[in-house]
Design an enzyme around this catalytic site. Structure first.
Site, PDB file in Angstrom:
ATOM      1  N   LYS A  21     -23.762   7.421  53.239  1.00 22.18           N
ATOM      2  CA  LYS A  21     -23.312   6.254  53.168  1.00 22.18           C
ATOM      3  C   LYS A  21     -23.870   5.179  54.039  1.00 22.18           C
ATOM      4  O   LYS A  21     -23.932   5.595  55.267  1.00 22.18           O
ATOM      5  CB  LYS A  21     -21.577   6.003  53.686  1.00 22.18           C
ATOM      6  CG  LYS A  21     -21.281   4.222  53.345  1.00 22.18           C
ATOM      7  CD  LYS A  21     -19.802   4.457  53.626  1.00 22.18           C
ATOM      8  CE  LYS A  21     -19.324   3.005  54.043  1.00 22.18           C
ATOM      9  NZ  LYS A  21     -19.485   2.201  52.818  1.00 22.18           N
ATOM     10  N   THR A  24     -22.470  -1.178  53.529  1.00 19.07           N
ATOM     11  CA  THR A  24     -21.020  -1.395  53.399  1.00 19.07           C
ATOM     12  C   THR A  24     -21.208  -2.751  53.026  1.00 19.07           C
ATOM     13  O   THR A  24     -21.985  -3.537  53.069  1.00 19.07           O
ATOM     14  CB  THR A  24     -20.591  -1.519  55.025  1.00 19.07           C
ATOM     15  OG1 THR A  24     -19.175  -1.985  54.930  1.00 19.07           O
ATOM     16  CG2 THR A  24     -21.053  -2.588  55.819  1.00 19.07           C
ATOM     17  N   GLU A  74     -23.388   3.914  48.752  1.00 17.61           N
ATOM     18  CA  GLU A  74     -21.777   4.038  49.263  1.00 17.61           C
ATOM     19  C   GLU A  74     -21.592   5.427  48.997  1.00 17.61           C
ATOM     20  O   GLU A  74     -20.388   5.700  49.371  1.00 17.61           O
ATOM     21  CB  GLU A  74     -21.150   3.001  48.570  1.00 17.61           C
ATOM     22  CG  GLU A  74     -21.192   1.609  48.732  1.00 17.61           C
ATOM     23  CD  GLU A  74     -20.404   1.155  50.033  1.00 17.61           C
ATOM     24  OE1 GLU A  74     -19.829   2.242  50.906  1.00 17.61           O
ATOM     25  OE2 GLU A  74     -20.209  -0.232  50.331  1.00 17.61           O
TER      26      GLU A  74
END
EC number: 3.5.1.135
Length: 103
Positions: A21, A24, A74
């Site tokens: 990841k 954000t 993500e």
């Protein structure tokens, strides 16, 4: 104890630490981060610190303009990402993408 600059749901911690990841997506309240910022990262649920990140990019996006690339960053499918964002930020349309790397 030093406060965290940004928090993530605990379910994202392992993906962040493993480098799966790398972005954000946040609402306007967290749109102030800029490239070069060094941030202490904690878990949303208990504020426990778990890493430090550097902001390496920022951009804006809407649910309609989310792409497969965003989803990969993500570590989700595009459908999952849209569902998660809509669940966290109901009734919002404009979002802020923060690209980061763990330090």
């Amino acid at each position: 104890m030093q406060p965290n600059d940004i928090t993530f749901f605990q379910r994202f911690q392992d993906d962040i630490l493993a480098g799966r990841k790398t972005i954000t997506i946040r609402d306007e309240s967290e749109s102030h981060f800029k490239v070069g910022d060094i941030l202490r990262v904690g878990r949303f649920e208990d504020e426990g610190y778990f890493c430090t990140i550097e902001v390496v990019g920022t951009s804006t996006v809407t649910l309609e303009t989310l792409t497969e690339k965003h989803a990969r960053q993500e570590n989700m499918t595009l459908e999952e990402l849209k569902h998660v964002i809509a669940g966290i930020y109901p009734d919002q349309t404009q979002f802020y993408v923060i690209d980061f790397k763990c330090l």
